[in-house]
Scaffold this motif. Structure first.
Motif, PDB file in Angstrom:
ATOM      1  N   MET A 437      23.873  38.883  41.499  1.00  0.00           N
ATOM      2  CA  MET A 437      24.122  39.823  40.410  1.00  0.00           C
ATOM      3  C   MET A 437      25.247  40.808  40.746  1.00  0.00           C
ATOM      4  O   MET A 437      25.874  41.386  39.851  1.00  0.00           O
ATOM      5  N   SER A 438      25.496  41.010  42.051  1.00  0.00           N
ATOM      6  CA  SER A 438      26.525  41.968  42.475  1.00  0.00           C
ATOM      7  C   SER A 438      27.946  41.436  42.276  1.00  0.00           C
ATOM      8  O   SER A 438      28.891  42.235  42.217  1.00  0.00           O
ATOM      9  N   ILE A 439      28.088  40.112  42.173  1.00  0.00           N
ATOM     10  CA  ILE A 439      29.430  39.530  41.997  1.00  0.00           C
ATOM     11  C   ILE A 439      30.072  39.998  40.689  1.00  0.00           C
ATOM     12  O   ILE A 439      31.194  40.520  40.696  1.00  0.00           O
ATOM     13  N   PRO A 440      29.416  39.851  39.528  1.00  0.00           N
ATOM     14  CA  PRO A 440      30.019  40.361  38.292  1.00  0.00           C
ATOM     15  C   PRO A 440      30.188  41.886  38.295  1.00  0.00           C
ATOM     16  O   PRO A 440      31.122  42.406  37.671  1.00  0.00           O
ATOM     17  N   ILE A 441      29.304  42.597  39.009  1.00  0.00           N
ATOM     18  CA  ILE A 441      29.438  44.055  39.094  1.00  0.00           C
ATOM     19  C   ILE A 441      30.710  44.422  39.855  1.00  0.00           C
ATOM     20  O   ILE A 441      31.456  45.327  39.456  1.00  0.00           O
ATOM     21  N   ALA A 442      30.983  43.699  40.957  1.00  0.00           N
ATOM     22  CA  ALA A 442      32.195  43.947  41.748  1.00  0.00           C
ATOM     23  C   ALA A 442      33.451  43.659  40.926  1.00  0.00           C
ATOM     24  O   ALA A 442      34.432  44.412  40.990  1.00  0.00           O
ATOM     25  N   ILE A 443      33.418  42.581  40.157  1.00  0.00           N
ATOM     26  CA  ILE A 443      34.564  42.242  39.299  1.00  0.00           C
ATOM     27  C   ILE A 443      34.776  43.338  38.259  1.00  0.00           C
ATOM     28  O   ILE A 443      35.908  43.754  37.986  1.00  0.00           O
ATOM     29  N   THR A 444      33.675  43.811  37.681  1.00  0.00           N
ATOM     30  CA  THR A 444      33.761  44.873  36.679  1.00  0.00           C
ATOM     31  C   THR A 444      34.333  46.153  37.284  1.00  0.00           C
ATOM     32  O   THR A 444      35.105  46.862  36.623  1.00  0.00           O
ATOM     33  N   MET A 445      33.981  46.447  38.520  1.00  0.00           N
ATOM     34  CA  MET A 445      34.530  47.630  39.175  1.00  0.00           C
ATOM     35  C   MET A 445      36.046  47.514  39.358  1.00  0.00           C
ATOM     36  O   MET A 445      36.769  48.514  39.286  1.00  0.00           O
ATOM     37  N   GLY A 446      36.512  46.278  39.580  1.00  0.00           N
ATOM     38  CA  GLY A 446      37.957  46.049  39.640  1.00  0.00           C
ATOM     39  C   GLY A 446      38.622  46.410  38.321  1.00  0.00           C
ATOM     40  O   GLY A 446      39.707  47.021  38.290  1.00  0.00           O
ATOM     41  N   VAL A 447      37.951  46.058  37.218  1.00  0.00           N
ATOM     42  CA  VAL A 447      38.457  46.418  35.884  1.00  0.00           C
ATOM     43  C   VAL A 447      38.469  47.944  35.737  1.00  0.00           C
ATOM     44  O   VAL A 447      39.421  48.517  35.203  1.00  0.00           O
ATOM     45  N   GLY A 448      37.416  48.612  36.245  1.00  0.00           N
ATOM     46  CA  GLY A 448      37.337  50.064  36.173  1.00  0.00           C
ATOM     47  C   GLY A 448      38.453  50.751  36.941  1.00  0.00           C
ATOM     48  O   GLY A 448      39.008  51.766  36.493  1.00  0.00           O
ATOM     49  N   ILE A 449      38.803  50.194  38.108  1.00  0.00           N
ATOM     50  CA  ILE A 449      39.910  50.749  38.909  1.00  0.00           C
ATOM     51  C   ILE A 449      41.225  50.653  38.142  1.00  0.00           C
ATOM     52  O   ILE A 449      42.037  51.594  38.131  1.00  0.00           O
ATOM     53  N   LEU A 450      41.455  49.522  37.477  1.00  0.00           N
ATOM     54  CA  LEU A 450      42.669  49.351  36.659  1.00  0.00           C
ATOM     55  C   LEU A 450      42.700  50.341  35.497  1.00  0.00           C
ATOM     56  O   LEU A 450      43.753  50.887  35.161  1.00  0.00           O
ATOM     57  N   LEU A 451      41.540  50.570  34.892  1.00  0.00           N
ATOM     58  CA  LEU A 451      41.463  51.543  33.792  1.00  0.00           C
ATOM     59  C   LEU A 451      41.862  52.937  34.276  1.00  0.00           C
ATOM     60  O   LEU A 451      42.588  53.666  33.600  1.00  0.00           O
ATOM     61  N   ASN A 452      41.362  53.318  35.458  1.00  0.00           N
ATOM     62  CA  ASN A 452      41.697  54.630  36.008  1.00  0.00           C
ATOM     63  C   ASN A 452      43.176  54.770  36.339  1.00  0.00           C
ATOM     64  O   ASN A 452      43.752  55.858  36.258  1.00  0.00           O
ATOM     65  N   LYS A 453      43.805  53.647  36.720  1.00  0.00           N
ATOM     66  CA  LYS A 453      45.239  53.678  37.060  1.00  0.00           C
ATOM     67  C   LYS A 453      46.119  53.799  35.823  1.00  0.00           C
ATOM     68  O   LYS A 453      47.194  54.412  35.870  1.00  0.00           O
ATOM     69  N   ILE A 476      29.016  41.741  29.564  1.00  0.00           N
ATOM     70  CA  ILE A 476      29.505  40.374  29.309  1.00  0.00           C
ATOM     71  C   ILE A 476      29.528  39.562  30.599  1.00  0.00           C
ATOM     72  O   ILE A 476      29.020  38.430  30.658  1.00  0.00           O
ATOM     73  N   LEU A 477      30.127  40.136  31.648  1.00  0.00           N
ATOM     74  CA  LEU A 477      30.202  39.423  32.927  1.00  0.00           C
ATOM     75  C   LEU A 477      28.816  39.213  33.532  1.00  0.00           C
ATOM     76  O   LEU A 477      28.529  38.155  34.095  1.00  0.00           O
ATOM     77  N   LEU A 478      27.952  40.222  33.409  1.00  0.00           N
ATOM     78  CA  LEU A 478      26.609  40.098  33.964  1.00  0.00           C
ATOM     79  C   LEU A 478      25.811  39.015  33.223  1.00  0.00           C
ATOM     80  O   LEU A 478      25.059  38.259  33.839  1.00  0.00           O
ATOM     81  N   PHE A 479      25.997  38.935  31.914  1.00  0.00           N
ATOM     82  CA  PHE A 479      25.273  37.939  31.129  1.00  0.00           C
ATOM     83  C   PHE A 479      25.654  36.522  31.565  1.00  0.00           C
ATOM     84  O   PHE A 479      24.780  35.662  31.751  1.00  0.00           O
ATOM     85  N   PHE A 480      26.942  36.271  31.735  1.00  0.00           N
ATOM     86  CA  PHE A 480      27.402  34.910  32.054  1.00  0.00           C
ATOM     87  C   PHE A 480      27.350  34.585  33.539  1.00  0.00           C
ATOM     88  O   PHE A 480      27.198  33.420  33.908  1.00  0.00           O
ATOM     89  N   LEU A 481      27.467  35.583  34.409  1.00  0.00           N
ATOM     90  CA  LEU A 481      27.552  35.306  35.839  1.00  0.00           C
ATOM     91  C   LEU A 481      26.352  35.802  36.648  1.00  0.00           C
ATOM     92  O   LEU A 481      26.139  35.336  37.776  1.00  0.00           O
ATOM     93  N   GLY A 482      25.565  36.733  36.096  1.00  0.00           N
ATOM     94  CA  GLY A 482      24.515  37.352  36.893  1.00  0.00           C
ATOM     95  C   GLY A 482      23.095  37.060  36.465  1.00  0.00           C
ATOM     96  O   GLY A 482      22.197  36.955  37.301  1.00  0.00           O
TER      97      GLY A 482
END
Length: 507
Positions: A437-453, A476-482
């Motif tokens: 379940m942490s894999i989609p969360i880590a990917i989402t955090m990458g999206v969050g870092i880009l948003l902050n930039k 969305i990512l958690l539903f399909f990957l987690g």
């Protein structure tokens, strides 16, 4: 009963969501009209009240356990005597708490006079006296509340809690807006607590709770005290973790620092509440599974609840890491940057015990919670010593660092070994589930870092845009990957049911 459990869980989550939203709006109002000092005084007194509340000796869980057992076995006369025995015990504890409260009240100036002004000491004593009334009455009333819980009347209890969550801060806000101070707000809180206590007594009697002060089974009483001792030890430890920091900060730094630390604690309290909303209604069910000797089902329940908790906590913790500092600035303004650091030091290590807190209920139901109590006691003592040392050097954040490290040692390492070796819970499978379940969360955090930039300017609109994009991506990512197949089916079933009901209303 199954619907009662589902509705109770739903109401618990709704109470937390509503309470969180109210807290978000209420705290800045509190700061504006009463200030950080009054906020610190209120939080400090609540911590001291927690110590007095420990006089319940953990007997509430014991009463719940034995009441459920007697009712399941059809021993209704024994249940009546049990109620009478507990009511007698808790009435005695109420009297003891009053004497203890009087002693603390007299000695408040002696303990805090070095860092508190005369006005701060006076307010602290007044607030203490008012809150003491609520705590004292809570002892005998707890017998009625526990009896309601033993009947799994979660709809009533969670519903009443929701009403209290909404009404109490509204009354407090009205008082503050009309120029009333800390004492008036405290009185409103005490009155709301007394009203809830009155409802619990009336409802328990309406459900058929009967009390007898004859034929006390002292053999059972001995068993109860033996069972409750380690739960009581856990209560002491929890109080050390969540209450002692504020007392230490008040002693060595002052009430303003207590206010800062208490604001950070709001985030962690809400974080814990989201986790316990689901597991908090499972104790009677776990008791039944243990009586029926369904060990595999217990392990599966531990994993299933942990996954559900991680869905929520993964979103909250990862979101706070990315956007927490910005939220605090928008929420309270400048001067509260330390709140973010304090909250993070506790929130991240706290995630593991929160997604595994069903294990505590399993240990208590199996009467195997002694090991946890002893280990936590040792770690708690180390936490107090290290907090005193670090607070002198690093300020309020030193207490948070000490607490965070103690969580890592006790909850992440030692307790997982115990769950696996002694409770026979499938811990490797649990962590396999959490890591997936942490894999989609880590990917989402990458999206969050880009948003902050790319979205740099700090304002409410930009913050909401980032949170909405982040939250949508997360689910969305958690539903399909987690999520597993059963969880996906349950979500799709809920969506289909919602759409069907919506179309039926239209027709």
């Amino acid at each position: 009963m199954k619907n009662e459990l589902k509705i109770g869980s739903a109401l618990s989550i709704l109470t937390i969501v509503v309470g969180s939203l109210i807290q978000i709006f209420y705290t800045p109002l509190y700061m504006k009209y009463l200030g950080t000092i009054d906020f610190g005084i209120n939080s400090l007194v609540q911590s001291i009240m927690g110590y007095i509340g420990m006089l319940n000796l953990g007997l509430g869980n014991a009463m719940l356990r034995y009441t459920v057992r007697y009712r399941a076995e059809g021993k209704f006369e024994e249940e009546k005597s049990l109620n009478g025995m507990f009511l007698t015990i808790f009435s005695i504890l109420m009297i003891i708490s009053i004497f203890l409260g009087a002693y603390i009240y007299v000695n408040i100036p002696n303990f805090f006079s070095d860092k508190f002004t005369a006005e701060e000491l006076s307010k602290t004593k007044s607030v203490f006296l008012l809150m003491m009334l609520n705590v004292a009455i809570s002892f005998p009333v707890g017998v009625f509340s526990t009896n309601i819980a033993s009947r799994e009347k979660f709809l009533y209890q969670r519903g009443l809690s929701l009403v209290k969550t909404i009404v109490t801060p509204i009354v407090g806000a009205v008082l503050m807006l009309n120029g009333f101070g800390l004492i008036a707000v405290t009185i409103s809180i005490v009155v709301s607590g007394l009203i809830v206590s009155m409802f619990d007594v009336i409802y328990a009697r309406k459900l058929g709770m009967k009390i007898s002060f004859r034929n006390f089974d002292f053999k059972v009483l001995k068993e109860i005290f033996h069972y409750s001792f380690y739960i009581f030890l856990n209560i002491i430890i929890d109080r050390v973790y969540w209450g002692t920091d504020r007392v230490i900060i008040g002693k060595y730094i002052g009430v303003t620092a207590v206010g800062i630390y208490s604001i950070a604690s709001i985030f962690n309290t809400l974080y814990m509440n989201f986790s316990t909303a689901i597991s908090g209604v499972l104790f009677p069910k776990i008791n039944r599974l243990i009586v029926e000797d369904k060990h595999e089902e217990i392990s599966n329940l531990f994993i299933r609840v942990g996954r559900l908790q991680y869905i929520l906590l993964g979103l909250i913790s990862s979101g706070f890491i990315l956007f927490g500092k910005e939220f605090i600035y928008l929420w309270l303004g400048e001067g509260y940057s330390e709140v973010y650091k304090i909250a993070l030091w506790i929130m991240i290590p706290l995630t593991v015990p929160l997604i595994q807190n069903t294990g505590i209920a399993i240990m208590q139901a199996k009467n195997m919670h002694q090991f946890r109590s002893v280990i936590y006691c040792i770690i708690a003592i180390g936490n107090v010593i290290s907090s005193i040392l670090l607070v002198k050097q690093y300020g309020a954040i030193g207490c948070a660092i000490a607490t965070g490290i103690s969580f890592m040692i006790g909850n992440i390492v030692i307790m997982n070994i115990y769950y696996y070796k002694r409770l026979n819970l499938d811990i490797p499978l649990f962590w396999k589930n959490i890591l997936k379940m942490s894999i989609p969360i880590a990917i989402t955090m990458g999206v969050g870092i880009l948003l902050n930039k790319h979205i740099i300017n700090i304002n409410y609109i930009n913050f909401l845009i980032k949170v909405i994009i982040y939250g949508g991506t997360y689910f969305i990512l958690l539903f399909f990957l987690g999520l597993n197949k059963d969880e996906k089916k349950e979500i799709l079933k809920m969506i289909v049911k919602h759409n069907t009901e919506k179309n039926t209303i239209k027709d």
